[in-house]
Design a protein around this motif. Structure first.
Motif, PDB file in Angstrom:
ATOM      1  N   VAL A  63       0.862  -1.171   0.000  1.00 39.73           N
ATOM      2  CA  VAL A  63       0.000   0.000   0.000  1.00 39.73           C
ATOM      3  C   VAL A  63       0.905   1.230   0.000  1.00 39.73           C
ATOM      4  CG1 VAL A  63      -1.672   1.287   1.389  1.00 39.73           C
ATOM      5  CG2 VAL A  63      -1.861  -1.199   1.204  1.00 39.73           C
ATOM      6  N   ILE A  64       0.535   2.237  -0.774  1.00 43.20           N
ATOM      7  CA  ILE A  64       1.319   3.474  -0.841  1.00 43.20           C
ATOM      8  C   ILE A  64       1.037   4.290   0.415  1.00 43.20           C
ATOM      9  CG2 ILE A  64       1.698   5.619  -2.102  1.00 43.20           C
ATOM     10  CD1 ILE A  64       0.700   4.122  -4.634  1.00 43.20           C
ATOM     11  N   ASP A  65       2.086   4.705   1.114  1.00 44.34           N
ATOM     12  CA  ASP A  65       1.943   5.560   2.294  1.00 44.34           C
ATOM     13  C   ASP A  65       1.700   6.981   1.793  1.00 44.34           C
ATOM     14  OD1 ASP A  65       2.101   7.092   4.567  1.00 44.34           O
ATOM     15  OD2 ASP A  65       4.112   6.432   5.140  1.00 44.34           O
ATOM     16  N   MET A  66       0.452   7.379   1.777  1.00 46.65           N
ATOM     17  CA  MET A  66       0.075   8.685   1.227  1.00 46.65           C
ATOM     18  C   MET A  66       0.523   9.855   2.103  1.00 46.65           C
ATOM     19  SD  MET A  66      -1.298   8.017  -1.621  1.00 46.65           S
ATOM     20  CE  MET A  66      -2.242   6.813  -2.536  1.00 46.65           C
ATOM     21  N   THR A  67       1.031   9.580   3.301  1.00 48.08           N
ATOM     22  CA  THR A  67       1.526  10.658   4.158  1.00 48.08           C
ATOM     23  C   THR A  67       3.005  10.929   3.930  1.00 48.08           C
ATOM     24  OG1 THR A  67       2.052   9.158   5.983  1.00 48.08           O
ATOM     25  CG2 THR A  67      -0.176  10.115   5.944  1.00 48.08           C
ATOM     26  N   SER A  68       3.671  10.042   3.208  1.00 46.47           N
ATOM     27  CA  SER A  68       5.109  10.236   2.962  1.00 46.47           C
ATOM     28  C   SER A  68       5.304  11.114   1.733  1.00 46.47           C
ATOM     29  CB  SER A  68       5.802   8.888   2.742  1.00 46.47           C
ATOM     30  OG  SER A  68       5.437   8.347   1.483  1.00 46.47           O
ATOM     31  N   LYS A  69       6.488  11.698   1.646  1.00 46.94           N
ATOM     32  CA  LYS A  69       6.835  12.541   0.507  1.00 46.94           C
ATOM     33  C   LYS A  69       6.750  11.738  -0.796  1.00 46.94           C
ATOM     34  CE  LYS A  69      10.511  15.650  -1.019  1.00 46.94           C
ATOM     35  NZ  LYS A  69      11.845  16.175  -0.713  1.00 46.94           N
ATOM     36  N   ASP A  70       7.317  10.535  -0.778  1.00 39.50           N
ATOM     37  CA  ASP A  70       7.275   9.684  -1.968  1.00 39.50           C
ATOM     38  C   ASP A  70       5.841   9.269  -2.301  1.00 39.50           C
ATOM     39  OD1 ASP A  70      10.006   9.809  -2.350  1.00 39.50           O
ATOM     40  OD2 ASP A  70      10.411   7.943  -1.273  1.00 39.50           O
ATOM     41  N   GLY A  71       5.057   8.950  -1.279  1.00 39.57           N
ATOM     42  CA  GLY A  71       3.666   8.574  -1.501  1.00 39.57           C
ATOM     43  C   GLY A  71       2.875   9.697  -2.156  1.00 39.57           C
ATOM     44  N   MET A  72       3.120  10.929  -1.697  1.00 44.06           N
ATOM     45  CA  MET A  72       2.421  12.082  -2.284  1.00 44.06           C
ATOM     46  C   MET A  72       2.826  12.273  -3.747  1.00 44.06           C
ATOM     47  SD  MET A  72       2.174  14.901   0.729  1.00 44.06           S
ATOM     48  CE  MET A  72       3.152  14.330   2.103  1.00 44.06           C
ATOM     49  N   LYS A  73       4.129  12.045  -4.035  1.00 42.48           N
ATOM     50  CA  LYS A  73       4.587  12.162  -5.430  1.00 42.48           C
ATOM     51  C   LYS A  73       3.924  11.095  -6.303  1.00 42.48           C
ATOM     52  CE  LYS A  73       9.198  14.010  -4.517  1.00 42.48           C
ATOM     53  NZ  LYS A  73      10.637  13.700  -4.575  1.00 42.48           N
ATOM     54  N   LEU A  74       3.863   9.886  -5.809  1.00 40.63           N
ATOM     55  CA  LEU A  74       3.241   8.801  -6.572  1.00 40.63           C
ATOM     56  C   LEU A  74       1.755   9.068  -6.795  1.00 40.63           C
ATOM     57  CD1 LEU A  74       4.935   5.692  -4.931  1.00 40.63           C
ATOM     58  CD2 LEU A  74       5.517   6.787  -7.092  1.00 40.63           C
ATOM     59  N   TYR A  75       1.111   9.594  -5.780  1.00 38.19           N
ATOM     60  CA  TYR A  75      -0.312   9.916  -5.894  1.00 38.19           C
ATOM     61  C   TYR A  75      -0.527  10.989  -6.957  1.00 38.19           C
ATOM     62  CZ  TYR A  75      -5.053  11.243  -4.481  1.00 38.19           C
ATOM     63  OH  TYR A  75      -6.395  11.509  -4.469  1.00 38.19           O
ATOM     64  N   LYS A  76       0.305  12.013  -6.914  1.00 37.03           N
ATOM     65  CA  LYS A  76       0.199  13.094  -7.893  1.00 37.03           C
ATOM     66  C   LYS A  76       0.420  12.544  -9.305  1.00 37.03           C
ATOM     67  CE  LYS A  76       2.046  17.609  -9.096  1.00 37.03           C
ATOM     68  NZ  LYS A  76       3.038  18.626  -8.845  1.00 37.03           N
ATOM     69  N   LEU A  77       1.418  11.669  -9.463  1.00 35.07           N
ATOM     70  CA  LEU A  77       1.673  11.046 -10.754  1.00 35.07           C
ATOM     71  C   LEU A  77       0.467  10.217 -11.201  1.00 35.07           C
ATOM     72  CD1 LEU A  77       3.721  10.339 -13.033  1.00 35.07           C
ATOM     73  CD2 LEU A  77       4.382   8.386 -11.630  1.00 35.07           C
ATOM     74  N   GLY A  78      -0.129   9.472 -10.294  1.00 33.50           N
ATOM     75  CA  GLY A  78      -1.287   8.660 -10.625  1.00 33.50           C
ATOM     76  C   GLY A  78      -2.496   9.483 -11.023  1.00 33.50           C
ATOM     77  N   LEU A  79      -2.615  10.679 -10.465  1.00 33.27           N
ATOM     78  CA  LEU A  79      -3.772  11.534 -10.757  1.00 33.27           C
ATOM     79  C   LEU A  79      -3.645  12.323 -12.055  1.00 33.27           C
ATOM     80  CD1 LEU A  79      -4.704  13.089  -7.300  1.00 33.27           C
ATOM     81  CD2 LEU A  79      -5.664  11.086  -8.418  1.00 33.27           C
ATOM     82  N   GLU A  80      -2.434  12.392 -12.604  1.00 33.30           N
ATOM     83  CA  GLU A  80      -2.271  13.144 -13.849  1.00 33.30           C
ATOM     84  C   GLU A  80      -3.221  12.603 -14.908  1.00 33.30           C
ATOM     85  OE1 GLU A  80       1.835  13.036 -15.005  1.00 33.30           O
ATOM     86  OE2 GLU A  80       2.456  14.260 -13.316  1.00 33.30           O
ATOM     87  N   LYS A  81      -3.804  13.495 -15.649  1.00 33.76           N
ATOM     88  CA  LYS A  81      -4.766  13.114 -16.685  1.00 33.76           C
ATOM     89  C   LYS A  81      -4.111  12.146 -17.670  1.00 33.76           C
ATOM     90  CE  LYS A  81      -8.172  15.515 -15.193  1.00 33.76           C
ATOM     91  NZ  LYS A  81      -9.142  14.804 -14.414  1.00 33.76           N
ATOM     92  N   VAL A  82      -4.908  11.206 -18.140  1.00 36.58           N
ATOM     93  CA  VAL A  82      -4.429  10.222 -19.106  1.00 36.58           C
ATOM     94  C   VAL A  82      -3.906  10.928 -20.344  1.00 36.58           C
ATOM     95  CG1 VAL A  82      -5.145   8.353 -20.625  1.00 36.58           C
ATOM     96  CG2 VAL A  82      -5.890   8.377 -18.261  1.00 36.58           C
ATOM     97  N   HIS A  83      -4.615  11.933 -20.769  1.00 31.68           N
ATOM     98  CA  HIS A  83      -4.191  12.705 -21.937  1.00 31.68           C
ATOM     99  C   HIS A  83      -4.808  14.089 -21.812  1.00 31.68           C
ATOM    100  CE1 HIS A  83      -3.566  13.910 -26.120  1.00 31.68           C
ATOM    101  NE2 HIS A  83      -2.620  12.983 -26.119  1.00 31.68           N
ATOM    102  N   SER A  84      -4.141  15.069 -22.397  1.00 27.39           N
ATOM    103  CA  SER A  84      -4.645  16.441 -22.285  1.00 27.39           C
ATOM    104  C   SER A  84      -5.962  16.634 -23.047  1.00 27.39           C
ATOM    105  CB  SER A  84      -3.596  17.428 -22.791  1.00 27.39           C
ATOM    106  OG  SER A  84      -3.291  17.154 -24.147  1.00 27.39           O
ATOM    107  N   LEU A  85      -6.205  15.790 -24.024  1.00 36.12           N
ATOM    108  CA  LEU A  85      -7.468  15.876 -24.761  1.00 36.12           C
ATOM    109  C   LEU A  85      -8.504  14.969 -24.105  1.00 36.12           C
ATOM    110  CD1 LEU A  85      -6.053  15.574 -28.396  1.00 36.12           C
ATOM    111  CD2 LEU A  85      -6.677  17.668 -27.183  1.00 36.12           C
TER     112      LEU A  85
END
Length: 185
Positions: free
Chosen positions: A76-98
């Motif tokens: 499980v990704i530790d969403m409270t850690s710096k790395d976890g927050m980075k991974l979460y942000k990466l996961g939330l990026e839109k699939v495509h700009s269109l």
């Protein structure tokens, strides 16, 4: 009896000169002792650095291989850690700009971009899989890739998969599902 050599300077010494020489010898001895101690300290520091380097090298040999940071851990990704927050942000990026407009001519492009994002984020990996849906109502069980076989997957298989692996679960698949949904919409 002592016969002085006429080719050498006068070697007669006084007690004062002997004391001065003894002082110089003592000073040289102290300096040599100090320098030896410095060399020993540097050698010890170097030895400690070499040991630390060897330990780090040995530790690196036990690092789990991953193609990217998000796939480095099956936990499980530790969403409270710096790395976890980075991974979460990466996961939330839109699939495509269109945005996908639903037009038939854009379906393959949409599927390809979703598939790439899913591979990059580990959403197909065994421990966090959310795109390979297994239909257990048939024998043998049939696995569907929900990205490419969307219309073929029975709704009951999707519901069963979600209940078993995602809804009210505290696992990587639930986290992956959350990020995937956010990145798609």
């Amino acid at each position: 009896r002592y016969y002085p050599n006429p080719h050498l300077p006068n070697m007669s010494t006084s007690e004062e000169q002997i004391a001065e020489l003894a002082q110089v010898v003592e000073t040289l001895h102290q300096q040599i002792t100090f320098l030896n101690q410095q060399v020993n300290n540097q050698a010890n520091d170097l030895q400690a650095a070499l040991q630390a380097n060897q330990q780090a090298h040995q530790a690196n040999q036990h690092v789990a291989f991953a193609l990217n940071p998000i796939r480095a851990s099956t936990n499980v990704i530790d969403m409270t850690s710096k790395d976890g927050m980075k991974l979460y942000k990466l996961g939330l990026e839109k699939v495509h700009s269109l945005c996908f407009d639903g037009k038939p001519e854009n379906v393959n492009f949409f599927r390809a971009t979703v598939h790439k994002k899913a591979l990059d984020c580990g959403w197909y990996d065994t421990w966090g899989n959310i795109f390979n849906i297994v239909d257990t109502s048939v024998t043998p069980n049939k696995t569907y890739d929900i990205v490419y076989q969307t219309q073929e997957v029975p709704l009951t298989a999707i519901e069963d998969f979600a209940r078993t692996n995602i809804v009210n679960q505290q696992n990587r698949a639930a986290q992956n599902n959350h990020m995937a949904v956010k990145s798609l919409f």
